[in-house]
Design a protein around this motif. Structure first.
Motif, PDB file in Angstrom:
ATOM      1  N   LEU A 198     -35.345 -24.173  -6.421  1.00  0.00           N
ATOM      2  CA  LEU A 198     -33.923 -23.824  -6.480  1.00  0.00           C
ATOM      3  C   LEU A 198     -33.713 -22.528  -7.255  1.00  0.00           C
ATOM      4  N   ARG A 199     -34.444 -22.389  -8.361  1.00  0.00           N
ATOM      5  CA  ARG A 199     -34.302 -21.175  -9.154  1.00  0.00           C
ATOM      6  C   ARG A 199     -34.766 -19.959  -8.361  1.00  0.00           C
ATOM      7  N   ARG A 200     -35.849 -20.104  -7.655  1.00  0.00           N
ATOM      8  CA  ARG A 200     -36.370 -18.963  -6.900  1.00  0.00           C
ATOM      9  C   ARG A 200     -35.483 -18.618  -5.713  1.00  0.00           C
ATOM     10  N   THR A 201     -34.778 -19.603  -5.200  1.00  0.00           N
ATOM     11  CA  THR A 201     -33.782 -19.312  -4.167  1.00  0.00           C
ATOM     12  C   THR A 201     -32.657 -18.464  -4.756  1.00  0.00           C
ATOM     13  N   ALA A 202     -32.232 -18.811  -5.974  1.00  0.00           N
ATOM     14  CA  ALA A 202     -31.191 -18.036  -6.651  1.00  0.00           C
ATOM     15  C   ALA A 202     -31.670 -16.615  -6.943  1.00  0.00           C
ATOM     16  N   LEU A 203     -32.933 -16.476  -7.334  1.00  0.00           N
ATOM     17  CA  LEU A 203     -33.479 -15.150  -7.607  1.00  0.00           C
ATOM     18  C   LEU A 203     -33.610 -14.328  -6.325  1.00  0.00           C
ATOM     19  N   SER A 204     -33.923 -14.991  -5.226  1.00  0.00           N
ATOM     20  CA  SER A 204     -33.998 -14.288  -3.940  1.00  0.00           C
ATOM     21  C   SER A 204     -32.619 -13.782  -3.532  1.00  0.00           C
ATOM     22  N   SER A 205     -31.596 -14.600  -3.773  1.00  0.00           N
ATOM     23  CA  SER A 205     -30.226 -14.177  -3.492  1.00  0.00           C
ATOM     24  C   SER A 205     -29.859 -12.979  -4.363  1.00  0.00           C
TER      25      SER A 205
END
Length: 282
Positions: A124-131
């Motif tokens: 989830l955190r890496r999805t936020a960082l990708s965004s």
């Protein structure tokens, strides 16, 4: 709901999360500045050439390639999460002690409860960082193209300055990620303690917002959905059901959640309570 030394649990969590977030954000600023310096360096060596070409693509590409920077930031955020998780354990240990719990709450418990983030949370955190990476790319592109569109004469220094400002414009995302992740870590260790120690000690877990025992907010930042969630109770290691309340977005009604946060910047904290006092309504 008032905890150790008369301090509200949400206030203690907020202080812990603020410290963890500040540490992570300082690292992000350092990484961002290093990235900007690295991205600028090759253009500073050939200003005349690039100015003649008036080609903004290389500037955009250099400043937008932030994968390495955000990967490093991810590691710093995880360090802050572990710090917040340890604080959550220590605070919960004292709260449980006040409720009569004696076994299983020694300092060595941090080795069981203050653990690294599990794979789903990392994802989830890496999805936020990708965004965030996509947002940086879009902002840099928009800013640099705007400079070019203003006239035929394009100064490379103007392009670099616009790109760096766009890079800085996304700092709020970095801060929100660190804060939300630290809140999650703080409550995750408390949830793990409740799941293991709650049943044998007659405890239930309570959703506690920045609201006092009389239902009054402790500051002006308490949002309407916080009033709807405050005071909800579930079994140790169980889940909270988000109520169908007009103060909460309809898309969340009826969903189940293990522990706070329910949204970014949520200051709710999972607290222990004696089952017998909840049953009496006290």
């Amino acid at each position: 709901a008032v905890g150790t030394a008369g301090t509200h649990p949400s206030e203690r969590m907020t202080a812990s999360v603020a410290a963890a977030t500040t540490t992570a954000l300082a690292q992000y600023h350092q990484l961002r500045n290093q990235h900007a310096d690295t991205a600028s360096a090759p253009f500073m060596e050939r200003l005349i050439e690039l100015a003649q070409q008036r080609d903004v693509r290389e500037v955009i590409q250099a400043f937008s390639n932030v994968r390495g920077m955000l990967s490093s930031y991810d590691q710093h955020v995880e360090q802050s999460v572990v710090r917040a998780r340890t604080d959550g354990f220590e605070d919960m240990r004292q709260e449980m002690f006040k409720l009569g719990v004696r076994n299983g709450i020694g300092p060595e418990g941090a080795n069981r409860y203050a653990l690294p983030s599990p794979a789903p949370q990392l994802a989830l955190r890496r999805t936020a960082l990708s965004s965030m990476s996509r947002a940086i790319r879009d902002e840099v592109g928009k800013a640099v193209r705007l400079v070019k569109s203003r006239g035929k004469e394009v100064r490379v220094l103007e392009l670099l300055s616009a790109a760096e400002r766009a890079l800085r414009s996304q700092d709020y995302r970095a801060e929100r990620i660190a804060r939300t992740e630290s809140m999650w870590g703080y409550n995750q260790s408390r949830y793990a303690m409740m799941r293991e120690l709650g049943p044998a000690n007659g405890l239930v877990q309570r959703w506690t917002e920045m609201i006092d025992d009389k239902g009054k907010p402790l500051d002006k930042k308490v949002a309407p959905d916080s009033f709807a969630m405050h005071g909800l109770v579930s079994s140790p290691g169980g889940m909270f059901t988000i109520p169908s309340d007009a103060r909460i977005p309809a898309a969340k009604h009826g969903k189940r959640i293990k522990f706070p946060p329910m949204r970014p910047n949520d200051r709710a904290v999972l607290t222990p309570a004696l089952l017998r006092t909840v049953q009496r309504g006290t």
